[in-house]
Design a protein around this motif. Sequence first.
Motif, mmCIF file in Angstrom:
data_model
loop_
_atom_site.group_PDB
_atom_site.id
_atom_site.type_symbol
_atom_site.label_atom_id
_atom_site.label_comp_id
_atom_site.label_asym_id
_atom_site.label_seq_id
_atom_site.Cartn_x
_atom_site.Cartn_y
_atom_site.Cartn_z
ATOM 1 N N LEU A 59 51.141 69.308 62.829
ATOM 2 C CA LEU A 59 52.096 68.976 63.893
ATOM 3 C C LEU A 59 52.946 70.158 64.313
ATOM 4 O O LEU A 59 53.689 70.069 65.299
ATOM 5 N N ARG A 60 52.866 71.266 63.595
ATOM 6 C CA ARG A 60 53.699 72.428 63.901
ATOM 7 C C ARG A 60 53.463 72.969 65.309
ATOM 8 O O ARG A 60 54.369 73.552 65.921
ATOM 9 N N THR A 61 52.247 72.760 65.852
ATOM 10 C CA THR A 61 51.949 73.289 67.178
ATOM 11 C C THR A 61 52.684 72.551 68.294
ATOM 12 O O THR A 61 52.662 72.986 69.449
ATOM 13 N N LEU A 62 53.340 71.446 67.961
ATOM 14 C CA LEU A 62 54.172 70.736 68.944
ATOM 15 C C LEU A 62 55.516 71.425 69.153
ATOM 16 O O LEU A 62 56.240 71.080 70.088
ATOM 17 N N ALA A 63 55.853 72.396 68.313
ATOM 18 C CA ALA A 63 57.168 73.020 68.351
ATOM 19 C C ALA A 63 57.551 73.566 69.723
ATOM 20 O O ALA A 63 58.686 73.354 70.176
ATOM 21 N N PRO A 64 56.665 74.278 70.438
ATOM 22 C CA PRO A 64 57.088 74.784 71.757
ATOM 23 C C PRO A 64 57.310 73.689 72.790
ATOM 24 O O PRO A 64 57.854 73.955 73.861
ATOM 25 N N TRP A 65 56.911 72.467 72.472
ATOM 26 C CA TRP A 65 56.974 71.368 73.434
ATOM 27 C C TRP A 65 58.042 70.343 73.070
ATOM 28 O O TRP A 65 57.877 69.145 73.307
ATOM 29 N N GLY A 66 59.125 70.803 72.511
ATOM 30 C CA GLY A 66 60.230 69.891 72.211
ATOM 31 C C GLY A 66 60.809 70.047 70.830
ATOM 32 O O GLY A 66 61.736 69.325 70.453
ATOM 33 N N SER A 67 60.242 70.935 70.044
ATOM 34 C CA SER A 67 60.797 71.319 68.749
ATOM 35 C C SER A 67 61.040 70.116 67.848
ATOM 36 O O SER A 67 60.169 69.269 67.686
ATOM 37 N N GLU A 68 62.265 70.023 67.271
ATOM 38 C CA GLU A 68 62.506 68.989 66.267
ATOM 39 C C GLU A 68 62.436 67.582 66.845
ATOM 40 O O GLU A 68 62.158 66.620 66.130
ATOM 41 N N VAL A 69 62.643 67.433 68.166
ATOM 42 C CA VAL A 69 62.552 66.102 68.778
ATOM 43 C C VAL A 69 61.101 65.639 68.838
ATOM 44 O O VAL A 69 60.760 64.542 68.380
ATOM 45 N N THR A 70 60.239 66.479 69.399
ATOM 46 C CA THR A 70 58.837 66.091 69.562
ATOM 47 C C THR A 70 58.140 65.922 68.216
ATOM 48 O O THR A 70 57.411 64.949 67.996
ATOM 49 N N ILE A 71 58.353 66.875 67.323
ATOM 50 C CA ILE A 71 57.718 66.779 65.998
ATOM 51 C C ILE A 71 58.251 65.577 65.232
ATOM 52 O O ILE A 71 57.499 64.818 64.619
ATOM 53 N N GLY A 72 59.571 65.385 65.248
ATOM 54 C CA GLY A 72 60.161 64.242 64.564
ATOM 55 C C GLY A 72 59.660 62.929 65.127
ATOM 56 O O GLY A 72 59.367 61.981 64.380
ATOM 57 N N PHE A 73 59.533 62.849 66.453
ATOM 58 C CA PHE A 73 59.026 61.634 67.090
ATOM 59 C C PHE A 73 57.605 61.345 66.613
ATOM 60 O O PHE A 73 57.255 60.199 66.299
ATOM 61 N N ALA A 74 56.782 62.398 66.545
ATOM 62 C CA ALA A 74 55.401 62.215 66.092
ATOM 63 C C ALA A 74 55.348 61.766 64.634
ATOM 64 O O ALA A 74 54.568 60.866 64.275
ATOM 65 N N VAL A 75 56.155 62.380 63.785
ATOM 66 C CA VAL A 75 56.167 62.033 62.355
ATOM 67 C C VAL A 75 56.514 60.563 62.154
ATOM 68 O O VAL A 75 55.839 59.835 61.402
ATOM 69 N N VAL A 76 57.556 60.104 62.809
ATOM 70 C CA VAL A 76 58.008 58.725 62.609
ATOM 71 C C VAL A 76 57.026 57.737 63.229
ATOM 72 O O VAL A 76 56.753 56.672 62.654
ATOM 73 N N THR A 77 56.490 58.067 64.407
ATOM 74 C CA THR A 77 55.492 57.188 65.030
ATOM 75 C C THR A 77 54.292 56.997 64.108
ATOM 76 O O THR A 77 53.823 55.873 63.888
ATOM 77 N N ILE A 78 53.778 58.099 63.552
ATOM 78 C CA ILE A 78 52.650 58.015 62.617
ATOM 79 C C ILE A 78 53.013 57.157 61.414
ATOM 80 O O ILE A 78 52.239 56.296 60.979
ATOM 81 N N SER A 79 54.202 57.376 60.859
ATOM 82 C CA SER A 79 54.618 56.660 59.650
ATOM 83 C C SER A 79 54.724 55.160 59.881
ATOM 84 O O SER A 79 54.308 54.356 59.031
ATOM 85 N N VAL A 80 55.273 54.758 61.038
ATOM 86 C CA VAL A 80 55.425 53.329 61.321
ATOM 87 C C VAL A 80 54.061 52.698 61.600
ATOM 88 O O VAL A 80 53.808 51.538 61.218
ATOM 89 N N LEU A 81 53.173 53.438 62.241
ATOM 90 C CA LEU A 81 51.822 52.917 62.448
ATOM 91 C C LEU A 81 51.105 52.721 61.108
ATOM 92 O O LEU A 81 50.389 51.734 60.913
ATOM 93 N N ILE A 82 51.291 53.656 60.196
ATOM 94 C CA ILE A 82 50.723 53.508 58.853
ATOM 95 C C ILE A 82 51.282 52.262 58.181
ATOM 96 O O ILE A 82 50.569 51.519 57.502
ATOM 97 N N ARG A 83 52.566 52.018 58.393
ATOM 98 C CA ARG A 83 53.183 50.813 57.813
ATOM 99 C C ARG A 83 52.490 49.542 58.338
ATOM 100 O O ARG A 83 52.253 48.595 57.590
ATOM 101 N N ARG A 84 52.140 49.553 59.641
ATOM 102 C CA ARG A 84 51.452 48.400 60.205
ATOM 103 C C ARG A 84 50.030 48.268 59.655
ATOM 104 O O ARG A 84 49.535 47.160 59.424
ATOM 105 N N VAL A 85 49.355 49.392 59.447
ATOM 106 C CA VAL A 85 47.991 49.367 58.928
ATOM 107 C C VAL A 85 47.948 48.738 57.537
ATOM 108 O O VAL A 85 47.055 47.946 57.220
ATOM 109 N N PHE A 86 48.928 49.071 56.713
ATOM 110 C CA PHE A 86 48.933 48.599 55.320
ATOM 111 C C PHE A 86 49.924 47.460 55.091
ATOM 112 O O PHE A 86 50.350 47.226 53.964
#
Length: 521
Positions: A159-186
């Motif tokens: 996810l580090r390559t998202l840094a030029p496209w919004g830095s901590e906001v974009t990367i953080g958004f991706a991290v949490v979105t993935i985590s919540v989707l994983i929560r739904r999967v399991f």
Amino acid sequence: MAKASIVLPQRRRWMDYSELVLAGGLMWASFPDQDVWFLIFPAITLFVSVLDRSRAGRAAWYGLLFGLGFFLAHIWWATVSVGSYLPWFALAMAQAVFFALFGAAVALVRQIDAVRRSSLLYAMAIALLWVGVEQLRGRVPFSGFPWAYVAYTQVDSPLRTLAPWGSEVTIGFAVVTISVLIRRVFSLVPAHATGWIRRPIAAIIAGGIVLAPMALELPANAENGTLRVGIIQGNIELPANETFAQYLKVTGNHAATTLEALDQGMEADLIVWGENSLDRDPRTDPKAARILTGVAKQAGVPLVVGVIRYEDGARYNESIVWYPDGSVGDVYTKQLPVPFGEYIPFREYLSILSKETAKVSVDMLPGTQPGIMSLALQDGNLTAGIGICFEAAYEDVFAEATRLGGKFLMVPTNNSSFGYTAEATQQLQMVRLRAMSLSRSSMQVSTNGVSAIVRPNGSMRSVTGLYESAWRVEDIPLRSSLTFSAKYGEYLRYGVIFGAGLLFLAGAARTVARRGDIISR
């Protein structure tokens, strides 16, 4: 039946608390010095799963406990810095309040029908709340505390390559979105109750968010030539206060390390020392000036050094350019002094902290100029961006510098008061994210470690250790193009705060309306 109905909630409460402890431990381990970046995903997954089972009041309580436990461990270095536990606990508690706000927000937003029905919308809503609360606590109270953003854990992840496209906001958004989707999967809820197809779809989307950034690149090529820069870590022996109390001891350490590096063949266009690398101001102390000029003459290049300036009952944290002829060039004054660390807000009212605040007897005042320095080098003038120590956590400082022409970034710092803790490596994570998000060569230059030169793609060739004399020299690429983060990151950061606020209000309104419907029945 009555007894069974009581036992079941009690068991669930113990399960909730157990999951919170595990989630907090995993989140702590995802940051330095453990630095296992992928553990942030199960940490958030577990945390959100507990919130999913809770109403607003209990969710806020769980958020407070989770935030407090995590931050007490994450900022343990505060106990070493101040020498007591009250400020450490107070800072951790202040940050935990924001996690309590997040917990309550999750419970409220879950009441919105469209959000509740869609796994993706729900994940994105929780992600917006998370990054919005992160950005809020990075701004208030006072100048905020932008520490432990989840994006910092991802400086070595796909996810580090998202840094030029919004830095901590974009990367953080991706991290949490993935985590919540994983929560739904399991999820433990039977698949037939939620629709079996939703789980594989959630898994595919989560995987896609992880893999998609691999198509992006982090450029590290030179757009404006290269610069050979040397960084000097002169070291400060423990206890640091006693070392600083010795006249020109710290200055001498840095001078000796620089001369040793020159004797060993170091050649550089510019040499950078850390924050507070001078224990006396060479602009007012003739002996300090002679030492500094002697080193600069032997190097034949400018030095960027750190010093505290005292004036009119206040102090200023500064980095100055010192030339071989003994003249002073540009001066940068730290814009964001650390509350309670470098100045005491409402000093007259904080008698309860009198023992701790006595250590900050002279308040540090902020500078008013942006973080840029013009350097007169042999090949012409060069503009550099600069932020001192904790300013590494504030991307706006460095984004402004790049917009004003900064072709590389410097972060002089003094980590000597934090002992052998993870504070310096946590800060280095931030410097690496700044390098990637703004596409600039960057360097953390510490008086005592850790120090490193970071390329625009976030990579490092070597990192110095704590409490050692060391030096590094490297040719760094100079760049002038502006990333999305540099141009629009500030708007994005305020935008997610505003968006999270609207989402919170919508959730609150829907919760009130739903309770009204129940009562009317």
